[in-house]
Design an enzyme around this catalytic site. Structure first.
Site, mmCIF file in Angstrom:
data_model
loop_
_atom_site.group_PDB
_atom_site.id
_atom_site.type_symbol
_atom_site.label_atom_id
_atom_site.label_comp_id
_atom_site.label_asym_id
_atom_site.label_seq_id
_atom_site.Cartn_x
_atom_site.Cartn_y
_atom_site.Cartn_z
ATOM 1 N N THR A 36 0.821 -1.218 0.000
ATOM 2 C CA THR A 36 0.000 0.000 0.000
ATOM 3 C C THR A 36 0.855 1.268 0.000
ATOM 4 O O THR A 36 0.553 2.200 -0.759
ATOM 5 C CB THR A 36 -0.975 -0.013 1.195
ATOM 6 O OG1 THR A 36 -1.794 -1.183 1.103
ATOM 7 C CG2 THR A 36 -1.856 1.229 1.205
ATOM 8 N N GLU A 44 1.146 9.850 -5.341
ATOM 9 C CA GLU A 44 1.771 11.143 -5.034
ATOM 10 C C GLU A 44 2.594 11.649 -6.212
ATOM 11 O O GLU A 44 2.591 12.845 -6.515
ATOM 12 C CB GLU A 44 2.651 11.032 -3.783
ATOM 13 C CG GLU A 44 1.858 10.946 -2.502
ATOM 14 C CD GLU A 44 2.707 11.291 -1.295
ATOM 15 O OE1 GLU A 44 3.201 12.428 -1.220
ATOM 16 O OE2 GLU A 44 2.870 10.412 -0.429
ATOM 17 N N HIS A 70 -7.068 0.859 -0.704
ATOM 18 C CA HIS A 70 -6.365 -0.104 -1.550
ATOM 19 C C HIS A 70 -7.383 -1.202 -1.840
ATOM 20 O O HIS A 70 -7.733 -1.978 -0.957
ATOM 21 C CB HIS A 70 -5.133 -0.637 -0.820
ATOM 22 C CG HIS A 70 -4.142 -1.277 -1.733
ATOM 23 N ND1 HIS A 70 -2.837 -1.468 -1.355
ATOM 24 C CD2 HIS A 70 -4.236 -1.767 -2.991
ATOM 25 C CE1 HIS A 70 -2.173 -2.053 -2.346
ATOM 26 N NE2 HIS A 70 -3.011 -2.241 -3.345
#
Length: 132
Positions: A36, A44, A70
């Site tokens: 994750t 990002e 996730h």
């Protein structure tokens, strides 16, 4: 920083290698699937890519918040592609809708915030902090 239009998008792609797996990155008992935190890294980077061309010389943007789910596992050897879309700009705070998918399905989604910073003043604050 130049004005960032709502709807501005960025992407980031990554090929999943053994060092990106949960069982290597965190705990050996975990399954051999994309970790994750690595999925978040991809998201990002997509967000940063979305706004990179709007940043002035000497500026960057750092992560300030992330709220993602996730949704599906991705094994080693697959490609993951994240997309980020600017959904709000409040001064130097930029909010993104983020998602990631492998070749089969969406593997994650949520929101992410970045703050535009002046690198010189940011590094000066770090230097002061390092003295303590």
């Amino acid at each position: 920083m130049r004005k960032i239009p709502l709807g501005t998008k960025g992407t980031f792609k990554m090929h999943v290698l053994p060092e990106h797996l949960a069982n290597q990155f965190k705990d050996a008992m975990l399954p051999q699937v994309l970790a994750t935190p690595v999925m978040i890294l991809i998201m990002e980077n997509a967000a940063l890519n979305a706004i990179r061309s709007f940043l002035d010389s000497g500026e960057s943007a750092v992560g300030a918040a992330i709220d993602v789910r996730h949704l599906a596992a991705t094994p080693v050897g697959h490609d993951v592609r994240a997309e980020a879309e600017v959904i709000n700009v409040d001064g130097k705070r930029i909010e993104f809708k983020v998602s990631a998918r492998d070749e089969t399905e969406e593997i994650g989604n949520g929101t992410h915030q970045r703050i535009v910073i002046n690198l010189r003043s940011f590094n000066e604050r770090l230097a002061i902090k390092n003295k303590h």
